[in-house]
Design an enzyme around this catalytic site. Structure first.
Site, PDB file in Angstrom:
ATOM      1  N   GLY A  77       0.730  -1.284  -0.124  1.00  0.00           N
ATOM      2  CA  GLY A  77       0.117   0.062  -0.072  1.00  0.00           C
ATOM      3  C   GLY A  77       0.966   1.249  -0.112  1.00  0.00           C
ATOM      4  O   GLY A  77       2.104   1.290  -0.311  1.00  0.00           O
ATOM      5  N   HIS A 135       4.555   1.673  -7.968  1.00  0.00           N
ATOM      6  CA  HIS A 135       3.365   0.681  -7.963  1.00  0.00           C
ATOM      7  C   HIS A 135       2.673   0.734  -9.021  1.00  0.00           C
ATOM      8  O   HIS A 135       2.181  -0.310  -9.736  1.00  0.00           O
ATOM      9  CB  HIS A 135       2.620   0.816  -6.835  1.00  0.00           C
ATOM     10  N   GLN A 154       7.733  -9.884   7.642  1.00  0.00           N
ATOM     11  CA  GLN A 154       9.017  -9.192   7.241  1.00  0.00           C
ATOM     12  C   GLN A 154       9.467  -8.123   7.308  1.00  0.00           C
ATOM     13  O   GLN A 154      10.698  -7.596   7.119  1.00  0.00           O
ATOM     14  CB  GLN A 154       8.598  -9.008   5.398  1.00  0.00           C
ATOM     15  N   GLY A 186       8.827  -5.280  -8.706  1.00  0.00           N
ATOM     16  CA  GLY A 186       9.629  -4.111  -9.069  1.00  0.00           C
ATOM     17  C   GLY A 186      11.207  -4.399  -8.807  1.00  0.00           C
ATOM     18  O   GLY A 186      11.418  -5.190  -7.918  1.00  0.00           O
ATOM     19  N   LYS A 238      13.159  -2.396  -8.058  1.00  0.00           N
ATOM     20  CA  LYS A 238      13.449  -1.358  -6.987  1.00  0.00           C
ATOM     21  C   LYS A 238      13.859  -2.324  -5.884  1.00  0.00           C
ATOM     22  O   LYS A 238      15.077  -2.110  -5.213  1.00  0.00           O
ATOM     23  CB  LYS A 238      12.236  -0.585  -6.636  1.00  0.00           C
ATOM     24  N   SER A 273       7.422   4.273  -0.806  1.00  0.00           N
ATOM     25  CA  SER A 273       6.507   4.458   0.181  1.00  0.00           C
ATOM     26  C   SER A 273       7.157   5.372   1.471  1.00  0.00           C
ATOM     27  O   SER A 273       6.523   6.287   2.155  1.00  0.00           O
ATOM     28  CB  SER A 273       5.626   3.470   0.597  1.00  0.00           C
TER      29      SER A 273
HETATM   30  P1  AMP Z   1       6.066  -2.388  -1.444  1.00  0.00           P
HETATM   31  O1  AMP Z   1       4.915  -1.600  -1.482  1.00  0.00           O
HETATM   32  O2  AMP Z   1       7.067  -1.404  -1.249  1.00  0.00           O
HETATM   33  O3  AMP Z   1       6.135  -3.491  -0.843  1.00  0.00           O
HETATM   34  O4  AMP Z   1       6.196  -2.651  -3.119  1.00  0.00           O
HETATM   35  C1  AMP Z   1       5.612  -3.476  -4.058  1.00  0.00           C
HETATM   36  C2  AMP Z   1       6.226  -3.648  -5.178  1.00  0.00           C
HETATM   37  O5  AMP Z   1       6.123  -2.450  -5.886  1.00  0.00           O
HETATM   38  C3  AMP Z   1       7.329  -4.478  -5.011  1.00  0.00           C
HETATM   39  O6  AMP Z   1       7.324  -5.423  -6.136  1.00  0.00           O
HETATM   40  C4  AMP Z   1       8.191  -3.279  -5.437  1.00  0.00           C
HETATM   41  O7  AMP Z   1       9.521  -3.709  -5.801  1.00  0.00           O
HETATM   42  C5  AMP Z   1       7.615  -2.343  -6.405  1.00  0.00           C
HETATM   43  N1  AMP Z   1       8.065  -1.052  -6.243  1.00  0.00           N
HETATM   44  C6  AMP Z   1       8.171  -0.343  -5.023  1.00  0.00           C
HETATM   45  N2  AMP Z   1       8.727   0.934  -5.694  1.00  0.00           N
HETATM   46  C7  AMP Z   1       9.006   0.885  -6.973  1.00  0.00           C
HETATM   47  C8  AMP Z   1       9.605   1.829  -8.019  1.00  0.00           C
HETATM   48  N3  AMP Z   1       9.898   2.751  -7.468  1.00  0.00           N
HETATM   49  N4  AMP Z   1       9.368   1.411  -9.180  1.00  0.00           N
HETATM   50  C9  AMP Z   1       9.160   0.029  -9.463  1.00  0.00           C
HETATM   51  N5  AMP Z   1       8.646  -0.615  -8.745  1.00  0.00           N
HETATM   52  C10 AMP Z   1       8.486  -0.436  -7.438  1.00  0.00           C
END
Ligand code: AMP
Length: 279
Positions: free
Chosen positions: A32, A38, A62, A148, A150, A187
């Site tokens: 989120g 995202h 995690q 991602g 990232k 985030s």
């Molecule tokens: P998170 O909500 O941070 O767990 O991220 C959810 C998904 O979004 C994961 O697969 C991350 O790698 C991807 N993600 C987060 N930030 C980025 C970004 N700046 N560019 C591309 N994907 C992202």
């Protein structure tokens, strides 16, 4: 209309109906506080699947730091509006009890690839990721899942996991989306003070400079030490790591002998920043 589902039994029924009519289901797992990073995964999923599920679950398993978990930004109403605008079919947002009901006793642990870097500095983190991702694949029954770059190491861990456990989902990695100044969207960026937000793009800039130096013959250690020193001067805090690794196996590299990735984790104020680039 994006349908919000919180119970995995209800999600399973929905997905079964889709699958009976031959639809390919894509899933984008997130925690989120959605941003353009995202949303780029959501758009990729939209293009490459017939139905799209976005999951939002801030997975306690995690987080190795209670403070990071309690400070993790949450705004489901805002997230839902973004998902509506992209035509997402289902937002699956289960509560903690739905994911980890009483008696829950299983842990998925991927050895090797999950041990260095993030694994070394965030003990238990990748067990939490591997466990929740396995569960999300079971709950969503998706045929494609979008992650991602990232979180480069996470992407490699998830690929290993689905190969090892024969999980019938294709993992699709999507490029890191950055702010105009180069800062990788995250985030956690909203927690940066204005001063630190102004410093933050230096991380990517110095990594790029180090990558260019390595490409043009500077020894890896020299280039990485120079980047660390520059960031220390720029006001960054303690380093967890700044390293050159093989892109897929994440083995340490001292030269550009194979496709390589530079990966970093460093504190800025009280926010832990991670980033990575291809070299
Ligand atoms: P998170 O909500 O941070 O767990 O991220 C959810 C998904 O979004 C994961 O697969 C991350 O790698 C991807 N993600 C987060 N930030 C980025 C970004 N700046 N560019 C591309 N994907 C992202």
């Amino acid at each position: 209309m994006t349908q919000v589902i919180r119970a995995s039994a209800e999600l399973r029924e929905k997905v079964a109906t889709w699958k009976r009519s031959g639809m390919l289901v894509g899933v984008v797992p997130t925690m989120g506080a959605l941003h353009d990073g995202h949303m780029s995964l959501v758009r990729a999923a939209r293009k490459q699947s017939d139905r799209v599920i976005v999951t939002i679950f801030v997975n306690p398993m995690q987080f190795n730091n209670a403070d990071d978990l309690s400070k993790y930004p949450r705004d489901e109403a805002h997230d839902l509006a973004l998902l509506e605008a992209e035509g997402v079919d289902v937002l699956f947002a289960p509560g903690v009890d739905e994911v980890y009901p009483d008696g829950f006793a299983t842990k998925v642990s991927v050895s090797g690839i999950s041990e260095p870097l993030e694994g070394a500095f965030r003990p238990g983190h990748f067990d939490g990721v591997a466990t929740v991702v396995s569960k999300l694949f079971g709950m969503t029954q998706a045929g494609r899942a979008f992650f991602g770059e990232k979180d480069w190491q996470q992407l490699q861990v998830v690929k290993r996991l689905v190969a090892d456990l024969n999980i019938p989902v294709r993992i699709i990695g999507c490029p890191t989306i950055r702010e105009e100044d180069g800062l990788a969207m995250s985030s956690r960026n909203v927690r940066l003070s204005p001063e630190d937000r102004a410093r933050a793009p230096q991380l990517h800039a110095q990594m790029q400079a180090a990558a260019e130096a390595i490409r043009t013959g500077t020894p890896v250690d020299t280039a990485l030490e120079a980047a660390k020193a520059a960031l220390q001067t720029a006001g960054f805090g303690a380093w967890d790591y700044l390293e050159l690794r093989s892109a897929e196996g994440l083995r340490p590299l001292t030269s550009l002998s194979e496709p390589a990735r530079m990966l970093a984790a460093v504190m800025l104020g009280d926010v832990r920043m991670i980033d990575n680039i291809a070299v």
